[in-house]
Design an enzyme around this catalytic site. Sequence first.
Site, mmCIF file in Angstrom:
data_model
loop_
_atom_site.group_PDB
_atom_site.id
_atom_site.type_symbol
_atom_site.label_atom_id
_atom_site.label_comp_id
_atom_site.label_asym_id
_atom_site.label_seq_id
_atom_site.Cartn_x
_atom_site.Cartn_y
_atom_site.Cartn_z
ATOM 1 N N CYS A 128 48.582 42.026 34.246
ATOM 2 C CA CYS A 128 47.924 41.231 33.217
ATOM 3 C C CYS A 128 46.417 41.835 32.719
ATOM 4 C CB CYS A 128 47.615 39.907 33.721
ATOM 5 S SG CYS A 128 49.249 39.057 33.887
ATOM 6 N N GLY A 158 34.824 45.769 43.612
ATOM 7 C CA GLY A 158 35.860 46.700 44.550
ATOM 8 C C GLY A 158 36.227 47.935 43.786
ATOM 9 N N GLU A 173 49.345 35.850 40.455
ATOM 10 C CA GLU A 173 50.232 36.124 41.577
ATOM 11 C C GLU A 173 49.590 35.950 42.929
ATOM 12 O OE1 GLU A 173 52.042 40.018 40.468
ATOM 13 O OE2 GLU A 173 52.133 39.248 38.463
HETATM 14 P P1 NAD Z 1 58.427 40.189 34.514
HETATM 15 O O1 NAD Z 1 58.599 41.653 34.087
HETATM 16 O O2 NAD Z 1 58.246 40.058 35.992
HETATM 17 O O3 NAD Z 1 59.715 39.189 33.926
HETATM 18 C C1 NAD Z 1 59.966 39.283 32.567
HETATM 19 C C2 NAD Z 1 61.546 39.045 32.668
HETATM 20 O O4 NAD Z 1 62.220 38.926 31.621
HETATM 21 C C3 NAD Z 1 62.346 40.173 33.535
HETATM 22 O O5 NAD Z 1 63.117 39.597 34.339
HETATM 23 C C4 NAD Z 1 63.345 40.664 32.518
HETATM 24 O O6 NAD Z 1 64.413 41.142 32.821
HETATM 25 C C5 NAD Z 1 63.396 39.444 31.437
HETATM 26 N N1 NAD Z 1 63.886 39.812 30.188
HETATM 27 C C6 NAD Z 1 63.542 40.513 29.274
HETATM 28 N N2 NAD Z 1 64.015 40.590 28.228
HETATM 29 C C7 NAD Z 1 64.976 39.574 28.016
HETATM 30 C C8 NAD Z 1 65.918 39.080 27.376
HETATM 31 N N3 NAD Z 1 66.290 39.334 26.166
HETATM 32 N N4 NAD Z 1 66.615 37.898 27.787
HETATM 33 C C9 NAD Z 1 66.434 37.304 29.121
HETATM 34 N N5 NAD Z 1 65.395 37.921 29.886
HETATM 35 C C10 NAD Z 1 64.821 38.821 29.639
HETATM 36 O O7 NAD Z 1 56.970 39.796 33.699
HETATM 37 P P2 NAD Z 1 56.149 38.531 34.150
HETATM 38 O O8 NAD Z 1 54.980 39.203 35.119
HETATM 39 O O9 NAD Z 1 56.797 37.463 34.724
HETATM 40 O O10 NAD Z 1 55.208 38.256 32.636
HETATM 41 C C11 NAD Z 1 55.897 37.630 31.627
HETATM 42 C C12 NAD Z 1 54.782 37.344 30.688
HETATM 43 O O11 NAD Z 1 53.898 36.200 31.285
HETATM 44 C C13 NAD Z 1 54.094 38.417 30.171
HETATM 45 O O12 NAD Z 1 53.683 38.043 28.981
HETATM 46 C C14 NAD Z 1 52.812 38.284 31.090
HETATM 47 O O13 NAD Z 1 51.654 38.905 30.304
HETATM 48 C C15 NAD Z 1 52.570 36.742 31.047
HETATM 49 N N6 NAD Z 1 51.643 36.253 32.288
HETATM 50 C C16 NAD Z 1 52.016 37.027 33.578
HETATM 51 C C17 NAD Z 1 51.446 36.626 34.791
HETATM 52 C C18 NAD Z 1 51.685 37.125 35.899
HETATM 53 O O14 NAD Z 1 50.775 36.939 36.972
HETATM 54 N N7 NAD Z 1 52.443 38.036 36.213
HETATM 55 C C19 NAD Z 1 50.460 35.364 34.573
HETATM 56 C C20 NAD Z 1 50.445 34.763 33.191
HETATM 57 C C21 NAD Z 1 51.058 35.302 32.164
HETATM 58 C C1 UDX Z 2 45.255 37.037 36.347
HETATM 59 C C2 UDX Z 2 44.531 35.930 35.954
HETATM 60 O O1 UDX Z 2 43.810 35.580 36.973
HETATM 61 C C3 UDX Z 2 45.653 34.608 35.574
HETATM 62 O O2 UDX Z 2 45.009 33.702 35.226
HETATM 63 C C4 UDX Z 2 46.536 35.042 34.696
HETATM 64 O O3 UDX Z 2 47.712 34.265 34.566
HETATM 65 C C5 UDX Z 2 47.564 36.401 35.126
HETATM 66 O O4 UDX Z 2 46.443 37.614 35.333
HETATM 67 P P1 UDX Z 2 46.739 38.135 38.534
HETATM 68 O O5 UDX Z 2 46.638 39.536 37.792
HETATM 69 O O6 UDX Z 2 47.906 37.603 39.158
HETATM 70 O O7 UDX Z 2 46.107 37.168 37.421
HETATM 71 O O8 UDX Z 2 45.662 38.338 39.721
HETATM 72 P P2 UDX Z 2 43.962 38.085 39.834
HETATM 73 O O9 UDX Z 2 43.692 37.194 40.836
HETATM 74 O O10 UDX Z 2 43.371 37.591 38.585
HETATM 75 O O11 UDX Z 2 43.298 39.513 40.057
HETATM 76 C C6 UDX Z 2 43.533 40.481 38.941
HETATM 77 C C7 UDX Z 2 42.980 41.833 39.457
HETATM 78 O O12 UDX Z 2 41.404 41.566 39.453
HETATM 79 C C8 UDX Z 2 43.466 42.150 40.750
HETATM 80 O O13 UDX Z 2 43.650 43.545 41.036
HETATM 81 C C9 UDX Z 2 42.302 41.902 41.796
HETATM 82 O O14 UDX Z 2 42.126 42.568 42.853
HETATM 83 C C10 UDX Z 2 41.149 42.071 40.723
HETATM 84 N N1 UDX Z 2 39.774 41.115 41.050
HETATM 85 C C11 UDX Z 2 39.852 39.757 41.121
HETATM 86 C C12 UDX Z 2 38.548 41.944 41.419
HETATM 87 O O15 UDX Z 2 38.558 43.354 41.624
HETATM 88 N N2 UDX Z 2 37.623 41.109 41.884
HETATM 89 C C13 UDX Z 2 37.601 39.801 41.868
HETATM 90 O O16 UDX Z 2 36.625 38.975 41.842
HETATM 91 C C14 UDX Z 2 38.697 38.971 41.278
#
Ligand code: NAD
Ligand code: UDX
Length: 444
Positions: free
Chosen positions: A268, A261, A163
């Site tokens: 995640c 930190g 993110e």
């Molecule tokens: P999120 O909560 O932002 O999004 C999930 C969405 O799915 C929501 O908008 C919800 O309304 C929708 N949803 C739930 N049930 C549904 C259904 N039956 N039909 C249609 N929509 C439905 O979650 P996210 O952060 O996007 O994460 C999604 C997945 O990806 C998780 O497994 C997470 O671990 C993984 N992931 C997240 C990140 C990240 O940075 N956020 C990175 C890599 C992987």
């Molecule tokens: C993480 C993974 O990096 C990404 O590959 C996966 O798809 C989703 O989860 P995200 O959670 O979006 O991504 O952010 P990331 O930059 O990884 O940071 C995660 C947490 O670790 C944050 O709270 C960040 O502040 C902390 N962090 C990161 C540290 O404390 N120290 C670091 O050196 C790096």
Amino acid sequence: MEIAIIGSGYVGLVTGVCLAHIGHTVTCVDNNPEKVRKLKAGEVPIYEPGLEPLMHKYSKMKRLNFSSSIEAATKKATVIFIAVGTPSKKNGDADLTYIENVARAIARNMDSYKLLVEKSTVPVQTGNRIERTVALNLPAKFRRGNKCLVEFDVASNPEFLREGSAVEDFMNPDRIVIGVKSRRAEQLLREVYAPLKARLVVTNVATAEMIKHASNSFLATKISFINSVAQICDRVGADVLSVAEGMGYDRRIGRAFLNAGIGYGGSCFPKDVDAFVRLAEKSGYDFKLLKGVRDVNEQQKASFIHLIEDKLWIIKDKTIAIWGLAFKADTDDMRRAASIDIIQALQEEGARVQAFDPKAMDNARHELKGVKFCADAYAAAKGADCLLVLTEWEEFKRLDLKRVRGLLRQAVVFDGRNFFDDKLFVDLGFEYHGIGRGRGAHAS
Ligand code: NAD
Ligand code: UDX
């Protein structure tokens, strides 16, 4: 290609927008009607740099569509990405209810070959579960005994975007991992990602799922490792920033994810580490290393609070200014943000908290009660007995620290991200406390 994405959150929406950008026609589905209404109206429900202009562009071109109907999207697309949430249960297991619901809904609407792709982070073996769920929920006309009369594949394609840099990460991945059981599934996914010209790792489904477990847990391990080193730095007068630099030049180690930190947060790492520990347990392995990673992460927040208690003396009725609430910079996401635990602990001791975050305050209002949310960083500092920097927003570096000094009742700053050059504060007469900078609570 005609692609459907089920779940239009941080991952689903970014994936949908980026797949449209590289030439596909995408339908993003969500079961939250308010979210779909916003998306259709051109409103981006999350803050993610670079996402909005691309979303508008491809929506206008009709290469990106939004819908609440899995039925219609399943009928139209051949490749269906599942990107719904997989939150933690109380015991740390991943809750796969949303995955099962989606697998069922897709199955019920299948009338030709479909490739279901796990984009959500799921425990290893989930691919098999999805396969079985689809088979059991096919329309009666497509099932004879144990036989499915319509073909489908289940593949794993874990997402590694972060993110705050999600679009950039999606468009320029270090690698794309594809876990498949058939040539057909492999070919389709190769076609989906061909325009990115990225390195592909093609493997079986369980291995792809395992790569995601291992990657996130390893990154969390790096963070807890450097946080442990930081603890010792504070006790012996060493500086963790230079330690990380000195380690980082070694190409076998690398500098990334060695920022000490207040511990990792977000949607995640905490949940994925929990899920991997549980998965290991169920497979008969006690993953002590990862349990340690988790413990260190909790200790890191506790130790930051102790440092504040030590330096502020009495917490009750003190006013504490907070800069930054999001779990990291460049996002509005508050899920499992370290700021929540820190603020709540200080509130329990009777502190008054006034906070500012450039993007996360709307989400923070749902998580934090009794906090005064301020219009800007200066307002948060006004009359406070100390200042806590909890998220490393670049714009904080452009603030007039002299003015901040004049606003604070006591010029004491706790930089939970080692974000600022400590000299900037010290030269202005602040007392500055970083993490593992050798001048902390226990420095000799
Ligand atoms: P999120 O909560 O932002 O999004 C999930 C969405 O799915 C929501 O908008 C919800 O309304 C929708 N949803 C739930 N049930 C549904 C259904 N039956 N039909 C249609 N929509 C439905 O979650 P996210 O952060 O996007 O994460 C999604 C997945 O990806 C998780 O497994 C997470 O671990 C993984 N992931 C997240 C990140 C990240 O940075 N956020 C990175 C890599 C992987
Ligand atoms: C993480 C993974 O990096 C990404 O590959 C996966 O798809 C989703 O989860 P995200 O959670 O979006 O991504 O952010 P990331 O930059 O990884 O940071 C995660 C947490 O670790 C944050 O709270 C960040 O502040 C902390 N962090 C990161 C540290 O404390 N120290 C670091 O050196 C790096």
